[in-house]
Design a protein around this motif. Structure first.
Motif, short mmCIF file in Angstrom:
data_model
loop_
_atom_site.label_atom_id
_atom_site.label_comp_id
_atom_site.label_asym_id
_atom_site.label_seq_id
_atom_site.Cartn_x
_atom_site.Cartn_y
_atom_site.Cartn_z
N GLY A 171 -5.50 -19.29 18.74
CA GLY A 171 -6.00 -18.19 19.56
C GLY A 171 -6.89 -18.53 20.89
N PRO A 172 -7.91 -19.43 20.71
CA PRO A 172 -8.77 -20.08 21.54
C PRO A 172 -8.15 -20.51 22.91
CG PRO A 172 -9.65 -20.54 19.59
CD PRO A 172 -8.27 -20.11 19.22
N GLN A 173 -6.74 -21.00 22.61
CA GLN A 173 -6.00 -21.96 23.65
C GLN A 173 -5.45 -20.50 24.54
OE1 GLN A 173 -2.91 -24.73 23.69
NE2 GLN A 173 -4.03 -25.80 21.98
N VAL A 174 -5.01 -19.70 23.73
CA VAL A 174 -4.27 -18.46 24.48
C VAL A 174 -5.27 -17.77 25.30
CG1 VAL A 174 -3.22 -16.33 24.11
CG2 VAL A 174 -2.58 -17.96 22.38
N VAL A 175 -6.54 -17.46 24.86
CA VAL A 175 -7.55 -16.92 25.47
C VAL A 175 -7.97 -17.60 26.80
CG1 VAL A 175 -10.06 -16.32 25.67
CG2 VAL A 175 -8.31 -15.69 23.61
N LYS A 176 -8.25 -18.95 26.65
CA LYS A 176 -8.31 -19.95 27.68
C LYS A 176 -7.44 -19.89 28.81
CE LYS A 176 -9.46 -24.69 28.73
NZ LYS A 176 -9.61 -26.03 28.04
N ARG A 177 -6.11 -19.97 28.37
CA ARG A 177 -5.05 -19.98 29.21
C ARG A 177 -4.74 -18.85 30.04
NH1 ARG A 177 -1.37 -24.73 28.74
NH2 ARG A 177 -2.11 -25.95 26.50
N LEU A 178 -5.18 -17.68 29.21
CA LEU A 178 -5.12 -16.56 29.93
C LEU A 178 -6.05 -16.40 31.20
CD1 LEU A 178 -4.50 -13.88 26.99
CD2 LEU A 178 -2.89 -14.11 28.92
N GLU A 179 -7.55 -16.64 30.87
CA GLU A 179 -8.38 -16.69 31.72
C GLU A 179 -8.24 -17.55 32.88
OE1 GLU A 179 -11.90 -17.74 29.23
OE2 GLU A 179 -11.97 -15.57 28.44
N SER A 180 -7.84 -18.62 32.60
CA SER A 180 -7.38 -19.69 33.82
C SER A 180 -6.18 -19.28 34.77
CB SER A 180 -7.16 -21.01 33.17
OG SER A 180 -5.83 -21.14 32.69
N GLY A 181 -5.27 -18.46 34.28
CA GLY A 181 -4.14 -17.81 34.94
C GLY A 181 -3.13 -18.53 34.33
N GLU A 182 -3.07 -19.68 33.66
CA GLU A 182 -1.96 -20.39 33.30
C GLU A 182 -0.77 -19.66 32.70
OE1 GLU A 182 -2.21 -24.55 31.79
OE2 GLU A 182 -4.15 -23.77 31.25
N ILE A 183 -1.41 -18.44 31.74
CA ILE A 183 -0.61 -17.54 31.01
C ILE A 183 -0.98 -16.01 31.58
CG2 ILE A 183 0.18 -16.36 29.15
CD1 ILE A 183 -0.49 -18.73 27.58
N GLU A 184 0.03 -15.40 32.51
CA GLU A 184 -0.41 -14.03 32.92
C GLU A 184 0.53 -12.99 32.40
OE1 GLU A 184 0.08 -11.60 37.18
OE2 GLU A 184 0.33 -13.76 37.23
N VAL A 185 0.06 -11.93 31.84
CA VAL A 185 0.67 -10.80 31.04
C VAL A 185 0.42 -9.54 31.96
CG1 VAL A 185 1.15 -9.47 29.06
CG2 VAL A 185 0.34 -11.91 28.96
N ALA A 186 1.44 -8.99 32.59
CA ALA A 186 1.10 -7.90 33.34
C ALA A 186 2.38 -7.13 33.35
CB ALA A 186 1.12 -8.44 34.79
N PRO A 187 2.23 -5.67 33.73
CA PRO A 187 3.24 -4.66 33.82
C PRO A 187 3.99 -4.97 35.24
CG PRO A 187 0.99 -3.90 34.54
CD PRO A 187 0.65 -5.09 34.13
N LEU A 188 5.31 -4.41 35.15
CA LEU A 188 6.29 -5.03 36.31
C LEU A 188 5.78 -4.38 37.50
CD1 LEU A 188 9.01 -5.82 36.96
CD2 LEU A 188 10.04 -3.32 36.39
N ALA A 189 5.11 -3.45 37.53
CA ALA A 189 4.48 -2.70 38.79
C ALA A 189 3.58 -3.95 39.67
CB ALA A 189 3.73 -1.74 38.79
N PHE A 190 3.15 -4.85 38.87
CA PHE A 190 2.23 -5.92 39.53
C PHE A 190 3.08 -6.90 40.06
CE2 PHE A 190 -2.01 -5.05 37.25
CZ PHE A 190 -1.81 -3.63 37.22
N MET A 191 4.49 -7.00 39.95
CA MET A 191 5.17 -8.25 40.69
C MET A 191 5.61 -7.87 41.85
SD MET A 191 5.38 -10.26 37.96
CE MET A 191 3.83 -9.60 37.38
N ARG A 192 5.42 -6.80 42.38
CA ARG A 192 5.90 -6.51 43.82
C ARG A 192 5.10 -7.44 44.94
NH1 ARG A 192 8.97 -2.73 45.35
NH2 ARG A 192 8.71 -1.57 43.40
N GLY A 193 5.75 -8.00 45.56
CA GLY A 193 5.41 -8.74 46.66
C GLY A 193 5.04 -10.31 46.51
N ARG A 194 5.31 -10.58 45.44
CA ARG A 194 5.03 -11.75 45.03
C ARG A 194 6.05 -13.01 44.86
NH1 ARG A 194 1.80 -11.52 39.26
NH2 ARG A 194 1.42 -13.80 39.83
N THR A 195 5.96 -14.41 45.03
CA THR A 195 7.04 -15.24 44.91
C THR A 195 6.39 -15.95 43.67
OG1 THR A 195 7.51 -15.41 47.27
CG2 THR A 195 8.10 -16.97 45.72
N LEU A 196 7.34 -16.11 42.67
CA LEU A 196 7.10 -16.78 41.48
C LEU A 196 7.36 -18.05 41.47
CD1 LEU A 196 7.54 -13.62 39.23
CD2 LEU A 196 5.34 -14.28 40.29
#
Length: 344
Positions: free
Chosen positions: A208-233
């Motif tokens: 759990g602490p690793q998931v929280v840390k990686r979410l906060e650092s941006g290593e893991i991003e969980v987002a709805p599809l609408a947020f993907m527009r205009g980005r290059t992944l």
């Protein structure tokens, strides 16, 4: 690992008797299960008889089933030798694998530090292999087949091994019509209910602490599809879940986000489209458009690959039958209506 004793024909011609001896008594007890419940499960699934004495078992029944049981026991013993547990679901998974898989599928797994997630059906093995070989993979089929879970496992494996810089997990928030601004709460509170299954998979693979840390650092991003527009992944492992609920425009937008050193897995179940009536699924459209395009993997799961409660597979089959009958009925009504019009 094991020593095979003399095999002989049983009383029924095509019957077979085979003895197995396992080198380590303690490991053999783990393999057999509490009160030999794993052996009983194999007996029930393959309709054979198993007699266990100490570290030895004798298998008797139809030759093909006896061979399958022997192979499954050999491979399961290999698991306990490697320090892995054997549960009822592992026994079921191994029996599925030995029935149709080639030997290379048996040890196909995702390894995340001290965790090993093994393929539990031949199609799951094909799926993992396809993810290794292709930059873009479509995983298609009913709920409970492990499509999303294995994709997240692969993503975590690559992140932990330093093969990608980040994981991006996305779903269409179709229940809200992507109109998230009308929902109460801040943005995180609005989108979390739609993305919860992706969080659950992450927390199952990382502390759990690793998931929280990686979410906060941006290593893991969980987002709805609408947020993907205009980005290059780029330098990322990208997963789009519940893709049957995208529109054709959304799907094209998402597919064209793929950047350098990125892998993309798209999962969906075309029998569970929740889009408004008259809106065509972007997943169905993409499968048609991308057919024959090189570098893309398509893996189709069926109810035989369901790895949840055994009842789930029977539920999926029941719904498939009902929907098939409904389609036949609708076609009959259309044909009859057309015939009536011609008569008029």
């Amino acid at each position: 690992m094991t020593r095979r004793q003399k095999a002989g024909a049983g009383p029924g011609g095509d019957e077979k008797t085979l003895g197995l001896e396992f080198a380590d008594n303690r490991l053999a007890l783990q393999l057999f299960g509490s009160h030999h419940n794993h052996l009983a499960r194999i007996e029930q699934k393959l309709d054979i008889a198993i007699d266990a004495r100490g570290n030895q078992v004798t298998l008797n029944g139809p030759a093909e089933a006896v061979d399958a049981a022997a192979k499954a026991l050999d491979l399961l013993y290999g698991r306990v030798e490697r320090g892995l547990s054997v549960r009822s679901q592992d026994v079921d998974a191994m029996l599925r694998m030995v029935s149709v898989a080639d030997s290379g599928d048996m040890d196909l797994a995702v390894r995340i530090r001290h965790r090993t997630i093994s393929a539990r059906s031949p199609t799951q093995a094909t799926y993992l292999r396809s993810i290794d070989r292709h930059d873009l993979v479509f995983g298609l089929g009913p709920a409970g087949t492990g499509k999303t879970y294995l994709a997240v496992a692969k993503a975590v494996e690559r992140l932990v091994n330093g093969e990608v810089d980040r994981i991006i997990l996305s779903r269409p928030a179709v229940e809200a019509g992507e109109q998230l601004g009308f929902l109460p709460g801040n943005m995180r509170e609005k989108i979390d209910p739609y993305l919860r299954p992706l969080y659950d998979a992450l927390y199952d693979m990382l502390p759990g602490p690793q998931v929280v840390k990686r979410l906060e650092s941006g290593e893991i991003e969980v987002a709805p599809l609408a947020f993907m527009r205009g980005r290059t992944l780029a330098n990322a492992f990208v997963i789009l879940d519940e893709a049957q609920n995208t529109t054709a425009v959304q799907m094209k937008m998402f597919l064209t986000r793929l950047g350098e050193n990125a892998r993309m897995v798209i999962t969906g179940d075309l029998s569970q489209v929740d889009l408004p009536r008259g809106t065509h699924s972007g997943l169905r459209h993409a499968l048609r458009v991308l057919e024959g395009v090189g570098g893309i993997g398509f893996v189709h799961f069926t109810d035989a690959d369901v790895v949840r409660h055994p009842l789930v597979a029977r539920i999926v089959r029941a719904y498939d039958r009902a929907e098939g009958q409904m389609r036949v009925g609708t076609k009959y009504e259309r044909d009859k209506a057309g015939a009536d019009e011609r008569e008029d």
